[in-house]
Write an enzyme that holds these catalytic residues in place. Structure first.
Site, mmCIF file in Angstrom:
data_model
loop_
_atom_site.group_PDB
_atom_site.id
_atom_site.type_symbol
_atom_site.label_atom_id
_atom_site.label_comp_id
_atom_site.label_asym_id
_atom_site.label_seq_id
_atom_site.Cartn_x
_atom_site.Cartn_y
_atom_site.Cartn_z
ATOM 1 C CG ASP A 73 -1.928 1.084 1.245
ATOM 2 O OD1 ASP A 73 -2.139 1.708 0.189
ATOM 3 O OD2 ASP A 73 -2.525 1.340 2.312
ATOM 4 N NE ARG A 81 0.843 1.526 4.237
ATOM 5 C CZ ARG A 81 0.086 2.285 5.017
ATOM 6 N NH1 ARG A 81 0.638 3.006 5.982
ATOM 7 N NH2 ARG A 81 -1.223 2.341 4.848
ATOM 8 C CE LYS A 173 -5.324 3.595 -2.006
ATOM 9 N NZ LYS A 173 -4.358 2.995 -1.074
ATOM 10 C CG HIS A 174 -10.542 3.636 -1.172
ATOM 11 N ND1 HIS A 174 -9.922 4.870 -1.166
ATOM 12 C CD2 HIS A 174 -9.755 2.812 -0.420
ATOM 13 C CE1 HIS A 174 -8.819 4.798 -0.424
ATOM 14 N NE2 HIS A 174 -8.707 3.560 0.038
ATOM 15 C CG HIS A 186 -9.367 2.695 8.412
ATOM 16 N ND1 HIS A 186 -9.276 3.679 7.467
ATOM 17 C CD2 HIS A 186 -8.419 1.791 8.094
ATOM 18 C CE1 HIS A 186 -8.304 3.390 6.617
ATOM 19 N NE2 HIS A 186 -7.775 2.244 6.972
ATOM 20 C CG ASP A 258 -9.854 -0.630 2.036
ATOM 21 O OD1 ASP A 258 -8.699 -0.956 2.388
ATOM 22 O OD2 ASP A 258 -10.281 0.536 2.116
#
Length: 515
Positions: A73, A81, A173-174, A186, A258
């Protein structure tokens, strides 16, 4: 059903999982599962030390399964990351959208793609193709290219083509669009309002463009979109994944969810239940492991998928089709990596990224205040820290104090949150330039109060916005359009005078000059 048939189902179920794991080397369970059908893994910041280590990690994975899909990601912005320990050396989407040079966006994404491919990463959960039409959005913001659908579409296309030219599959995305909401999926289930016609004119524009550009994967959003399906979140909706994405948009690549442990779906349908429903709705791969990253979690999903087939809740044909699409992407990534140069040890920054970040910096100054830049001396920097955004790793550094101190020795700094806000935020800046650093000032009332209080005491303060500059404050305002290391370095250069301010982009606007 025979044990052989059950074993086949278990292998198919493993093929559609994209689990994460803990550690900087693959744990034994991951290596074992790769031999038992696991088709993919996903890397997070906890798996990464540096590029050399990532190259060794992916080589270990491929020793077990040569065509394994290694996902990450990596948005190359605030969400990073691969550079989580230092901050991204490339600007994020909002900065690139601000520059609005699609060729630059393609160049930055291509640079990232080559870096990821060289260390063995083959699928990137990016770009973010959301239209950030709601300034109060708590989770997208600078991750989007902007609020204009046409702009977002042309940069999504450029990013997809750039990344994939580097040998890494892109993932828009998304879907069908997370921009127009105040809720973070989330934590809860966002609701995207608007009619179908409005969705066609906004949210869906970048995704149509991405599909037409040949994007290899699309990530679903855990979003309730009543105009498309009034009952089920997009991730679990056959109408959205089948009727819209497959049939209407004509997408034939990999549909990946996701993270299935996110509360928007897990709280309502269960961890494993959400995974089964997603596959039945048309998803091909289940992302998991941001929060649940052990063998027990992967086993729970695999066993639930097998049980769903045996119970008739999920057809074996649908599961086989999903596994086939995973295999097709694996074949593409293997071919895309063929002939690419290997990773060169020591290459860990992007000069392309810094040049792009410099182009994204904007200065707004009241007439007569332009002389505040460059700073006359080493400043005192006050950084106002908003609540943590779960999509952006807590380990990723941000701020302006460190790069400014490198250019102007003697720079001092203080970082404040809502709970530890002093009566006088300017204390410590007497006789020195004052720099106030904010992130999404418009979204945080306490931050606005503190900044107004500081400016009342020090009207000469320079305000630097590292988020969305929806609220311009201060006589001199600098916007980086993202909190990346590259953006902070570009702003620090400007404040320190080691690089001149950009040429004016807009004419004199009464009492304001915009550069």
């Amino acid at each position: 059903m025979s044990s052989a048939s059950t074993g086949k189902l278990a292998s198919l179920a493993a093929a559609v999982l994209q689990p994460g794991f803990v550690g900087t080397t693959p744990p034994p369970w991951v290596c074992r599962w790769l031999g038992e059908g696991l088709g993919s893994v996903v890397l997070f910041a906890r798996n990464i030390v540096d590029l050399d280590q990532v190259a060794a990690l992916t080589a270990t994975l491929r020793a077990e399964r040569p065509d394994v899909i290694v996902a990450i990601d990596e948005e190359a912005g605030d969400v990073t990351r691969i550079e989580s320990a230092r901050g991204s050396s490339r600007p994020g989407n909002f900065a690139l959208g601000t520059v609005d040079d699609p060729e630059l966006t393609r160049e930055v994404a291509g640079d990232l793609g080559r870096e990821l491919a060289a260390v063995g990463v083959t699928l990137n959960y990016a770009p973010d193709a959301d239209v950030n039409s709601n300034p109060a959005n708590p989770v997208i913001g600078v991750r989007a290219f902007g609020a204009d659908p046409a702009l977002v579409a042309r940069h999504t296309v450029a990013w997809v083509r750039g990344l994939q030219s580097g040998g890494v599959a892109a993932c828009a995305k998304h879907f069908p669009g997370h921009g127009d909401t105040k809720v973070d999926s989330h934590h809860d289930l966002p609701r995207i309002g608007g009619t179908r016609q409005q969705l066609d004119a906004a949210e869906l524009v970048p995704f149509r463009a991405a599909v037409a550009a040949g994007v290899r994967a699309v990530m679903t959003g855990h979003l309730l979109v009543p105009a498309l399906d009034p009952e089920l979140p997009a991730t679990l909706s056959p109408r959205i994944l089948g009727g819209l994405l497959r049939d209407e948009l004509g997408f034939s690549g990999l549909v990946v969810t996701d993270a299935v442990e996110m509360r928007a779906v897990a709280d309502r349908y269960g961890f494993a239940g959400a995974a089964v429903r997603a596959l039945a709705a048309g998803a091909d791969a289940i992302c998991v492991g941001g929060e649940r990253a052990d063998e027990d979690a992967a086993r729970e999903l695999r066993d639930a998928i097998v049980a769903a087939v045996l119970a008739g809740e999920l057809t074996e044909d649908r599961l086989a089709e999903a596994a086939q699409r995973v295999g097709q992407l694996a074949t593409w990534t293997t071919a895309a990596r063929a002939g690419l140069p290997p990773h060169r040890s020591g290459a860990d920054c992007s000069p392309v990224g810094l040049a792009a970040a410099r182009r994204a910096v904007r200065v707004t100054a009241r007439l007569g205040a332009e002389s505040a830049l460059p700073l006359a001396a080493a400043p005192h920097v006050v950084e106002f820290a908003p609540p943590h955004n779960i999509a952006m790793g807590p380990e990723t550094p941000w701020g302006l104090a460190a790069p400014l101190a490198g250019l102007l020795p003697g720079t001092t700094s203080l970082r404040l949150g809502e709970a530890d806000l002093p009566v006088d935020p300017t204390a410590g800046a007497s006789g020195r330039p004052l720099v106030l650093v904010v992130r999404d000032l418009h979204r945080h009332e306490w931050m606005g109060v503190a900044v107004r209080r500081a400016i009342a005491t020090r009207p000469d303060a320079v305000v630097v916005e590292l988020g969305v500059p929806a609220l311009v404050a201060g006589a001199v305002h600098v916007a980086t359009h993202g909190a990346t290391r590259a953006g902070a370095c570009a702003a620090a250069e400007l404040l320190a005078g080691t690089r001149s301010a950009a040429e004016p982009l807009l004419a004199d606007l009464g009492d304001t000059v915009v550069r």
